[in-house]
Design an enzyme around this catalytic site. Sequence first.
Site, mmCIF file in Angstrom:
data_model
loop_
_atom_site.group_PDB
_atom_site.id
_atom_site.type_symbol
_atom_site.label_atom_id
_atom_site.label_comp_id
_atom_site.label_asym_id
_atom_site.label_seq_id
_atom_site.Cartn_x
_atom_site.Cartn_y
_atom_site.Cartn_z
ATOM 1 N N HIS A 99 31.653 54.315 -96.939
ATOM 2 C CA HIS A 99 31.010 53.148 -97.557
ATOM 3 C C HIS A 99 29.507 53.399 -97.662
ATOM 4 C CE1 HIS A 99 30.981 48.874 -98.465
ATOM 5 N NE2 HIS A 99 30.012 48.674 -97.583
ATOM 6 N N SER A 118 28.602 46.694 -102.067
ATOM 7 C CA SER A 118 29.221 45.924 -100.987
ATOM 8 C C SER A 118 29.078 44.422 -101.223
ATOM 9 C CB SER A 118 28.585 46.385 -99.680
ATOM 10 O OG SER A 118 29.513 46.289 -98.661
HETATM 11 C C1 GCU Z 1 31.340 43.799 -94.228
HETATM 12 C C2 GCU Z 1 32.228 42.855 -95.016
HETATM 13 C C3 GCU Z 1 32.454 43.366 -96.430
HETATM 14 C C4 GCU Z 1 31.146 43.669 -97.106
HETATM 15 C C5 GCU Z 1 30.322 44.597 -96.249
HETATM 16 C C6 GCU Z 1 28.891 44.831 -96.744
HETATM 17 O O1 GCU Z 1 32.013 44.982 -93.990
HETATM 18 O O2 GCU Z 1 33.406 42.689 -94.316
HETATM 19 O O3 GCU Z 1 33.159 42.403 -97.191
HETATM 20 O O4 GCU Z 1 31.354 44.207 -98.383
HETATM 21 O O5 GCU Z 1 30.157 44.037 -94.951
HETATM 22 O O6 GCU Z 1 28.373 44.054 -97.511
HETATM 23 O O7 GCU Z 1 28.281 45.769 -96.266
#
Ligand code: GCU
Length: 430
Positions: free
Chosen positions: A411, A270
Amino acid sequence: MKNLKIAETLITAAFCCLGLTVVVPAQQPEANYDEAKVGRYTLPDPLITNSGKRVTDKRDWRQRRSEILQLFETHVYGRIPKTSTRINWEVTSTDAGALKGLATRREMTVFLTGAKDGPRMNLLLYVPNKRTGPVPVFLGMNFVGNHGISSDPSITLPIVWLRESRDGAYVSRRATEDSRGSASRRWPLEKIVSRGYAVMTLYYGDIFPDHKDGWKNSIIPAVSPKGNAAPAPDDWNAIGAWSWGLSRAMDYIEKDNALNAKRVALLGHSRLGKTSLWAGAVDERFAIVIANESGEGGAALSRRNFGETVERINTSFPHWFCGNYKKYNRDVASLPVDQHMLIALIAPRPVYIASAAEDLWADPRGEYLSALAADPVYRLLGTDGLAKSEMPGLHQPITSTIGYHIRAGKHDVTDYDWEQFMNFTDRHFK
Ligand code: GCU
């Protein structure tokens, strides 16, 4: 107006002429999740120089590479100052029988500028006990503190950044017992060590507390030649600082005889996946780079209007990218780069991009297409690039020099992901 909604976030509009700062609600288009509405876009060609010349051989790529790197520094992530850092460290704990005897676990405090009263970070390292020489390493930052990756009660409870309430200020305090192992599901240590890899992690908050005012308590004032001066629009911010921290972990790896510094696979999930790509672009000592569900500002193409957008990310997380990046909130087409060029900066080193089918916010297809658009650079440099020019279905990993998979689910970092990461590193380290 139908597809506009009032964003929860507020944008500060400064009305200089009145000398007033007025807070107005930002209107942002709703995220698009419809392929039919992505629209047309043209990607900048990584093999055409700023002055319009086509790069046709390996030697000219080095020159073009430095142009692209500078474009990312100026417009996206900000410049990381070239500091002459000489780290120092102190081992704070050792356990030769960790992970049921599979590994030696060590904790270290690293003094990032060499001085004990300067900024520091804590490293947690597992080295397989069964080894015949220096071992390859998986290096990755964690979100919760090093104690979060294992429930082992002898790991030090670190100082972490926490918030009392949803809107409260961030305070640094000792992590609590109940947070031990809270991220252990994402770090299958025994499996990794059993496959002959060392694992090293550090808490990202040691380098830059992840919130909009985090700068003040980050390593930046202590490390930057500008000290406490306000950052310029092309200065580093959180992602730049985290990347710098990873390079300091690499400095340590180079000094540890048990570890093979030529075989370090840098990985991140992420926002830390965005970071691993940038760190891998800036610091060519990282032999393999893995970005898990890194999405917007990571592997995903910014010009593809799907899921999170540049405007969204800059509004919710103004501290991740440099000031200049905000100029492109509503005009992504004028960005001189797109994220396939970030992947290209890692060439010819192996890079692995991973997506999850339900993680539409990160735009899985945009992550794949970005990997594909980096392929010409990888091929120019004599590798097999990305072996498939069609997006693969679920659970059909591609393991060419640019690797890719999309798995079912949300995710996250799962055992399936780790299995593919290790298959990929096994293949490319051998
Ligand atoms: C949020 C953000 C993402 C990121 C994510 C994370 O969802 O919008 O761009 O990748 O957090 O780091 O968990």
